[in-house]
Write a protein that holds these residues in place. Structure first.
Motif, PDB file in Angstrom:
ATOM      1  N   TYR A  59       0.982  -1.771  -0.131  1.00 54.72           N
ATOM      2  CA  TYR A  59      -0.039  -0.130  -0.240  1.00 54.72           C
ATOM      3  C   TYR A  59       0.859   0.955   0.147  1.00 54.72           C
ATOM      4  O   TYR A  59       0.734   2.499  -1.022  1.00 54.72           O
ATOM      5  N   ASN A  60       1.444   1.382   0.758  1.00 56.57           N
ATOM      6  CA  ASN A  60       2.515   2.555   0.649  1.00 56.57           C
ATOM      7  C   ASN A  60       3.685   2.394  -0.160  1.00 56.57           C
ATOM      8  O   ASN A  60       3.867   4.019  -0.830  1.00 56.57           O
ATOM      9  N   ARG A  61       4.115   1.841  -1.260  1.00 58.05           N
ATOM     10  CA  ARG A  61       4.561   1.994  -2.422  1.00 58.05           C
ATOM     11  C   ARG A  61       3.865   2.405  -3.312  1.00 58.05           C
ATOM     12  O   ARG A  61       4.033   3.215  -4.560  1.00 58.05           O
ATOM     13  N   ASP A  62       2.627   1.258  -3.533  1.00 57.75           N
ATOM     14  CA  ASP A  62       1.761   1.916  -4.632  1.00 57.75           C
ATOM     15  C   ASP A  62       0.849   3.299  -4.710  1.00 57.75           C
ATOM     16  O   ASP A  62       0.403   4.046  -5.265  1.00 57.75           O
ATOM     17  N   ASN A  63       0.502   3.926  -3.618  1.00 54.45           N
ATOM     18  CA  ASN A  63       0.070   5.183  -2.535  1.00 54.45           C
ATOM     19  C   ASN A  63       1.352   6.262  -2.529  1.00 54.45           C
ATOM     20  O   ASN A  63       0.714   7.897  -2.606  1.00 54.45           O
ATOM     21  N   GLY A  64       2.566   5.688  -2.432  1.00 55.34           N
ATOM     22  CA  GLY A  64       2.967   7.245  -2.307  1.00 55.34           C
ATOM     23  C   GLY A  64       3.157   7.497  -0.634  1.00 55.34           C
ATOM     24  O   GLY A  64       3.514   8.553  -0.367  1.00 55.34           O
ATOM     25  N   VAL A  65       2.931   6.726   0.264  1.00 52.41           N
ATOM     26  CA  VAL A  65       2.396   7.199   1.671  1.00 52.41           C
ATOM     27  C   VAL A  65       3.330   6.101   2.322  1.00 52.41           C
ATOM     28  O   VAL A  65       4.349   5.698   2.200  1.00 52.41           O
ATOM     29  N   LYS A  66       3.470   7.106   3.725  1.00 49.72           N
ATOM     30  CA  LYS A  66       4.623   6.789   4.512  1.00 49.72           C
ATOM     31  C   LYS A  66       3.962   6.236   5.788  1.00 49.72           C
ATOM     32  O   LYS A  66       3.856   6.902   7.242  1.00 49.72           O
ATOM     33  N   ILE A  67       3.096   4.922   5.477  1.00 51.51           N
ATOM     34  CA  ILE A  67       1.973   3.939   6.668  1.00 51.51           C
ATOM     35  C   ILE A  67       3.967   3.654   8.039  1.00 51.51           C
ATOM     36  O   ILE A  67       4.021   2.847   7.668  1.00 51.51           O
ATOM     37  N   ARG A  68       3.341   4.123   9.382  1.00 55.43           N
ATOM     38  CA  ARG A  68       4.238   3.304  10.540  1.00 55.43           C
ATOM     39  C   ARG A  68       3.302   2.649  11.034  1.00 55.43           C
ATOM     40  O   ARG A  68       2.185   2.743  11.003  1.00 55.43           O
ATOM     41  N   SER A  69       4.597   2.054  11.931  1.00 54.22           N
ATOM     42  CA  SER A  69       3.348   0.723  12.478  1.00 54.22           C
ATOM     43  C   SER A  69       4.209   0.202  13.943  1.00 54.22           C
ATOM     44  O   SER A  69       5.406   0.827  13.946  1.00 54.22           O
ATOM     45  N   SER A  70       3.417  -0.138  14.591  1.00 57.15           N
ATOM     46  CA  SER A  70       4.106  -0.241  16.001  1.00 57.15           C
ATOM     47  C   SER A  70       3.261  -1.630  16.646  1.00 57.15           C
ATOM     48  O   SER A  70       1.873  -1.421  16.494  1.00 57.15           O
ATOM     49  N   ARG A  71       3.792  -2.191  16.938  1.00 56.42           N
ATOM     50  CA  ARG A  71       3.550  -3.787  17.785  1.00 56.42           C
ATOM     51  C   ARG A  71       3.159  -4.149  18.962  1.00 56.42           C
ATOM     52  O   ARG A  71       3.826  -4.022  19.834  1.00 56.42           O
ATOM     53  N   ASP A  72       2.140  -4.584  19.733  1.00 56.05           N
ATOM     54  CA  ASP A  72       1.808  -4.624  20.615  1.00 56.05           C
ATOM     55  C   ASP A  72       1.723  -6.557  20.375  1.00 56.05           C
ATOM     56  O   ASP A  72       0.872  -6.663  20.977  1.00 56.05           O
ATOM     57  N   SER A  73       3.322  -6.943  21.564  1.00 58.29           N
ATOM     58  CA  SER A  73       2.122  -8.703  20.325  1.00 58.29           C
ATOM     59  C   SER A  73       2.490  -9.656  22.214  1.00 58.29           C
ATOM     60  O   SER A  73       1.805  -9.966  21.523  1.00 58.29           O
ATOM     61  N   VAL A  74       2.201  -8.717  23.097  1.00 55.23           N
ATOM     62  CA  VAL A  74       1.541  -9.212  24.948  1.00 55.23           C
ATOM     63  C   VAL A  74       0.024  -9.583  24.006  1.00 55.23           C
ATOM     64  O   VAL A  74      -0.259 -10.652  24.566  1.00 55.23           O
ATOM     65  N   ASN A  75      -0.423  -8.408  23.600  1.00 58.60           N
ATOM     66  CA  ASN A  75      -1.523  -8.822  23.298  1.00 58.60           C
ATOM     67  C   ASN A  75      -2.504  -8.276  21.902  1.00 58.60           C
ATOM     68  O   ASN A  75      -3.590  -8.518  21.155  1.00 58.60           O
ATOM     69  N   SER A  76      -1.487  -8.941  21.027  1.00 60.23           N
ATOM     70  CA  SER A  76      -1.571  -9.356  20.049  1.00 60.23           C
ATOM     71  C   SER A  76      -2.030  -8.290  19.035  1.00 60.23           C
ATOM     72  O   SER A  76      -3.197  -8.484  18.265  1.00 60.23           O
ATOM     73  N   LYS A  77      -1.301  -6.896  19.230  1.00 57.16           N
ATOM     74  CA  LYS A  77      -2.180  -5.786  18.142  1.00 57.16           C
ATOM     75  C   LYS A  77      -0.983  -5.536  17.781  1.00 57.16           C
ATOM     76  O   LYS A  77       0.187  -5.303  18.053  1.00 57.16           O
ATOM     77  N   VAL A  78      -1.772  -4.600  16.592  1.00 55.93           N
ATOM     78  CA  VAL A  78      -0.679  -3.694  15.971  1.00 55.93           C
ATOM     79  C   VAL A  78      -1.522  -2.613  15.339  1.00 55.93           C
ATOM     80  O   VAL A  78      -2.414  -2.353  15.240  1.00 55.93           O
ATOM     81  N   TYR A  79      -0.667  -0.995  15.939  1.00 55.96           N
ATOM     82  CA  TYR A  79      -1.292  -0.089  15.298  1.00 55.96           C
ATOM     83  C   TYR A  79      -0.385   0.388  14.262  1.00 55.96           C
ATOM     84  O   TYR A  79       0.864   0.559  14.281  1.00 55.96           O
ATOM     85  N   TYR A  80      -1.012   1.145  13.548  1.00 55.54           N
ATOM     86  CA  TYR A  80      -0.834   1.914  11.911  1.00 55.54           C
ATOM     87  C   TYR A  80      -1.137   3.569  12.076  1.00 55.54           C
ATOM     88  O   TYR A  80      -1.731   3.414  12.384  1.00 55.54           O
ATOM     89  N   TYR A  81      -0.295   4.364  11.686  1.00 54.87           N
ATOM     90  CA  TYR A  81      -0.414   5.328  11.770  1.00 54.87           C
ATOM     91  C   TYR A  81       0.834   6.651  10.450  1.00 54.87           C
ATOM     92  O   TYR A  81       1.625   5.741   9.823  1.00 54.87           O
ATOM     93  N   ILE A  82       0.461   7.463  10.076  1.00 57.94           N
ATOM     94  CA  ILE A  82       1.334   8.717   9.675  1.00 57.94           C
ATOM     95  C   ILE A  82       1.010   9.743  10.418  1.00 57.94           C
ATOM     96  O   ILE A  82       0.890  10.139  10.745  1.00 57.94           O
ATOM     97  N   ASN A  83       2.813  10.157  10.260  1.00 61.06           N
ATOM     98  CA  ASN A  83       3.457  10.580  11.583  1.00 61.06           C
ATOM     99  C   ASN A  83       3.405  12.445  10.424  1.00 61.06           C
ATOM    100  O   ASN A  83       2.923  12.227   8.567  1.00 61.06           O
TER     101      ASN A  83
END
Length: 83
Positions: A58-82
């Motif tokens: 998605y980043n490559r196709d749309n020219g954006v930089k979506i970042r992520s942060s992983r919470d492995s204890v709760n099996s969640k990942v957060y996606y955001y744009i700075n």
């Protein structure tokens, strides 16, 4: 038989738009710089890796930089744009 080399950008792959990650792709399109983050649950590390690949594409196709942060204890990942 005619054989011709074409640019990779001309080849459209539609599998990802019909996959189980379609809701993720739709939600990624709604992210705004400095706005809210997207929280996504996953069940296995394999599913997490597949989601990560979808976001990279998605980043490559749309020219954006979506970042992520992983919470492995709760099996969640957060996606955001700075900002």
């Amino acid at each position: 038989m005619k054989i011709k080399l074409v640019s990779r950008k001309e080849v459209k792959i539609t599998k990802k738009t019909t996959s189980k990650f379609k809701p993720l792709l739709d939600a990624l399109a709604k992210l705004e710089p400095g706005g809210q983050a997207l929280e996504v649950n996953y069940s296995t590390d394999k599913e997490f890796a597949a989601m990560r690949n979808v976001v990279y594409a998605y980043n490559r196709d749309n020219g954006v930089k979506i970042r992520s942060s992983r919470d492995s204890v709760n099996s969640k990942v957060y996606y955001y744009i700075n900002k």
